[in-house]
Scaffold this active site. Structure first.
Site, PDB file in Angstrom:
ATOM      1  N   LYS A   4     -51.809   1.547 -33.133  1.00 28.35           N
ATOM      2  CA  LYS A   4     -52.724   0.461 -33.487  1.00 28.35           C
ATOM      3  C   LYS A   4     -51.884  -0.738 -33.904  1.00 28.35           C
ATOM      4  O   LYS A   4     -51.029  -0.630 -34.785  1.00 28.35           O
ATOM      5  CB  LYS A   4     -53.633   0.878 -34.650  1.00 28.35           C
ATOM      6  N   HIS A   5     -52.130  -1.868 -33.257  1.00 29.63           N
ATOM      7  CA  HIS A   5     -51.438  -3.110 -33.591  1.00 29.63           C
ATOM      8  C   HIS A   5     -49.919  -2.920 -33.622  1.00 29.63           C
ATOM      9  O   HIS A   5     -49.236  -3.311 -34.568  1.00 29.63           O
ATOM     10  CB  HIS A   5     -51.946  -3.667 -34.918  1.00 29.63           C
ATOM     11  N   ARG A   9     -17.214 -16.439   7.702  1.00 24.57           N
ATOM     12  CA  ARG A   9     -17.733 -17.340   6.677  1.00 24.57           C
ATOM     13  C   ARG A   9     -18.410 -18.562   7.310  1.00 24.57           C
ATOM     14  O   ARG A   9     -19.301 -19.157   6.711  1.00 24.57           O
ATOM     15  CB  ARG A   9     -16.610 -17.817   5.753  1.00 24.57           C
ATOM     16  N   PHE A  25     -31.814   1.010 -45.590  1.00 23.23           N
ATOM     17  CA  PHE A  25     -31.452   1.628 -46.870  1.00 23.23           C
ATOM     18  C   PHE A  25     -32.440   1.269 -47.977  1.00 23.23           C
ATOM     19  O   PHE A  25     -33.141   0.265 -47.917  1.00 23.23           O
ATOM     20  CB  PHE A  25     -30.033   1.264 -47.288  1.00 23.23           C
ATOM     21  N   HIS A  39     -38.626  -5.826 -36.269  1.00 24.77           N
ATOM     22  CA  HIS A  39     -39.396  -6.953 -36.805  1.00 24.77           C
ATOM     23  C   HIS A  39     -40.448  -7.412 -35.802  1.00 24.77           C
ATOM     24  O   HIS A  39     -40.344  -7.173 -34.621  1.00 24.77           O
ATOM     25  CB  HIS A  39     -38.462  -8.108 -37.140  1.00 24.77           C
ATOM     26  N   ARG A  68     -39.661  -2.294 -49.688  1.00 22.64           N
ATOM     27  CA  ARG A  68     -39.564  -0.900 -49.244  1.00 22.64           C
ATOM     28  C   ARG A  68     -40.347   0.046 -50.169  1.00 22.64           C
ATOM     29  O   ARG A  68     -40.947   1.010 -49.726  1.00 22.64           O
ATOM     30  CB  ARG A  68     -38.091  -0.489 -49.170  1.00 22.64           C
ATOM     31  N   GLY A  77     -23.267 -11.554  14.748  1.00 21.72           N
ATOM     32  CA  GLY A  77     -22.477 -10.408  14.345  1.00 21.72           C
ATOM     33  C   GLY A  77     -23.092  -9.049  14.558  1.00 21.72           C
ATOM     34  O   GLY A  77     -23.496  -8.651  15.657  1.00 21.72           O
ATOM     35  N   ASN A  93     -40.799  -3.484 -43.269  1.00 26.72           N
ATOM     36  CA  ASN A  93     -40.138  -2.296 -43.811  1.00 26.72           C
ATOM     37  C   ASN A  93     -40.945  -1.052 -43.447  1.00 26.72           C
ATOM     38  O   ASN A  93     -42.158  -1.063 -43.545  1.00 26.72           O
ATOM     39  CB  ASN A  93     -40.018  -2.402 -45.329  1.00 26.72           C
TER      40      ASN A  93
END
Length: 522
Positions: free
Chosen positions: A280-281, A64, A471, A522, A443, A35, A423
């Site tokens: 840190k960490h 194809r 919250f 988390h 918290r 082609g 938290n």
């Protein structure tokens, strides 16, 4: 060496293909093509044999069906070391094909277009290309296969050195690259089709998730010395990242370095003004903005000088000499900035072990970024938390309105708290963190711990702002903040005890803002 006498070239991305074919012509290689590639080479004065003429079968079905023919696949798959293969190839007039150069229809570029239809995507699913690539790669003991234009020069160089052949080591490497490429290609197709429901509507997450990552380095160990580890780069990610950063000096990155550098980079990208974060960490121990990087660093370091020891330091502007000079005061593991000036590089060169990285220009991560968390037997997948505070999010819920200055402090604290492990509580004033309570089980303990850190660093919290990533479930957190001297609080709201929390703020004369947005980490 596997000598190359016949090549088949059929590419969608035609970068460098004319130069490649011309060089192959110089080696006396017979070239087959299809082609648009055949037309391009012919127009460049390079003689090629059309695949349809070679096989005796015309291209059909809008292209194809063109390369799916025994004369093509037999020439790629036939083993030269097996007499029965050689005899069968001779019986059926199937010559060897020694070099295959193919890249695939641009499926990913097509589906990236906002107006792409399913029908358009389907037409960009390559069939003959992957089939030929897999055949040639399977038979790499005899066949050289190239899927990436950046490898053209390597193949030609080896041919020049050997007089027309390619060695086993390079053939194997290129074959491995083919299977990696076709796996990525098929994974992209499966991911795309997996988001389409039977009724034609779309899911955000695919039915099966196919990911591909390229190994950047094998590491000495993981989080701990008894754990083996490696670092991988996401193939499709092109933004500023640790995986794409240029390490200018220092020891090899460790597993924990990479994790902390990523956290630091994410935090400083939150700010338009010059900013510095010390990690840190995976938690910030200090973050600040300033009129320039030097001031931002001084203020970030002052946030918690004790914890800054051995930290990871990130900037959102190219690192200059004056700022680098200030860094020499502390022991640090790594520094990352969009770029490193020659003056800064010379100064940091006195600390040979410090890892210094240039991330590239800062920009916000794409809105389609995904975040992954491995769990035993599965994986959690979510959108990256890229939400920034906007004016529409700010809802003052107390009797006292925050002052303009307090509102700026709240904005700053909110940008930082998003990057603190839950938290999370952040005390801040004037574009500087004063105390951070990270990763506590309650918290109120996070609030108390953040205030204690501020006290240990010698910071006066009277009149400062506080941000909470989620919250307050009880008023005790607000009471603790008031005791520390906080005058403005920003938090998501949404607790069943919101009225009790608001009442506590009113009793203490604290201005409180709800955002309606939670930033758990988390």
């Amino acid at each position: 060496m596997a000598e190359i006498k016949r090549a088949l070239i059929s590419v969608s991305d035609k970068t460098g293909v004319v130069e490649l074919a011309r060089a192959l012509q110089g080696f006396g290689v017979e070239i087959l093509s299809t082609g648009g590639t055949a037309k391009l080479l012919n127009d460049a004065g390079i003689p090629v044999i059309e695949v349809a003429d070679y096989t005796g079968s015309p291209e059909m079905m809008d292209g194809r069906l063109k390369t799916l023919h025994p004369k093509i696949h037999g020439g790629l798959l036939g083993r030269r070391d097996l007499p029965e293969h050689v005899a069968q190839m001779a019986e059926h007039d199937i010559p060897n094909i020694d070099l295959l150069v193919v890249n695939l229809y641009p499926f990913e570029a097509t589906i990236a277009k906002p107006d792409c239809t399913l029908a358009e995507a389907i037409e960009q699913i390559d069939i003959g290309g992957p089939t030929m690539l897999r055949a040639a790669a399977k038979n790499h003991q005899a066949v050289t296969v190239v899927v990436d234009a950046s490898d053209y020069a390597r193949v030609l160089e080896e041919m020049r050195k050997s007089g027309g052949g390619v060695g086993a080591a390079l053939r194997f490497e290129l074959a491995r690259k083919v299977f990696e490429h076709t796996a990525h290609y098929d994974g992209a197709i499966a991911n795309y089709l997996g988001t389409i429901r039977n009724d034609g509507s779309a899911d955000k997450f695919p039915h099966t998730l196919n990911l591909q990552f390229e190994r950047v380095q094998a590491m000495r160990y993981g989080e701990n010395p008894h754990q083996d580890a490696a670092f991988y780069r996401e193939a499709s990610y092109d933004g500023p990242s640790i995986a794409n950063a240029d390490q200018r000096q220092g020891k090899e990155l460790s597993y924990n370095n990479v994790a902390d550098l990523d956290a630091a980079l994410a935090l400083v990208q939150e700010f338009e003004e010059p900013a510095c974060a010390i990690i840190k960490h995976a938690n910030p121990c200090g973050a600040a903005t300033g009129k320039d990087l030097a001031e931002a660093y001084e203020r970030a370091f002052a946030g918690d000088p004790v914890s800054a020891f051995g930290g990871i330091i990130a900037f959102n502007r190219p690192l200059d000499g004056a700022t680098a000079e200030g860094l020499l005061r502390q022991f640090m593991e790594a520094v990352i900035a969009p770029d490193i000036s020659p003056e800064a590089a010379a100064i940091l060169g006195s600390k040979k072990n410090v890892r210094v990285l240039a991330s590239g220009a800062m920009r916000a991560a794409g809105s389609n970024g995904w975040d992954f968390k491995r769990v035993r037997g599965g994986m959690l997948v979510q959108e990256m938390d890229l939400r920034r505070l906007c004016d529409a999010d700010i809802q003052v819920v107390t009797e006292r309105q925050p002052t303009a200055e307090e509102l700026e402090d709240l904005r700053f604290a909110w940008a930082v708290v998003k990057h603190v492990r839950s938290n999370a509580i952040v005390y801040a004033r004037g574009g500087q963190t004063l105390g951070i309570g990270a990763g506590q089980m309650s918290r109120v303990d996070a609030a108390r711990f953040g205030a204690l850190k501020a006290q240990d660093a010698g910071h006066e919290l009277a009149g400062c702002a506080l941000a909470s990533d989620a919250f307050f479930p009880f008023r005790d957190g607000v009471d603790a903040a008031a005791k520390a001297g906080v005058k403005a609080i920003i938090q998501p709201g949404g607790s069943i005890r919101d009225e009790e929390v608001i009442q506590a703020a009113n009793e203490h004369g604290i201005a409180m803002v709800f955002t309606g947005v939670r930033h758990f980490k988390h």
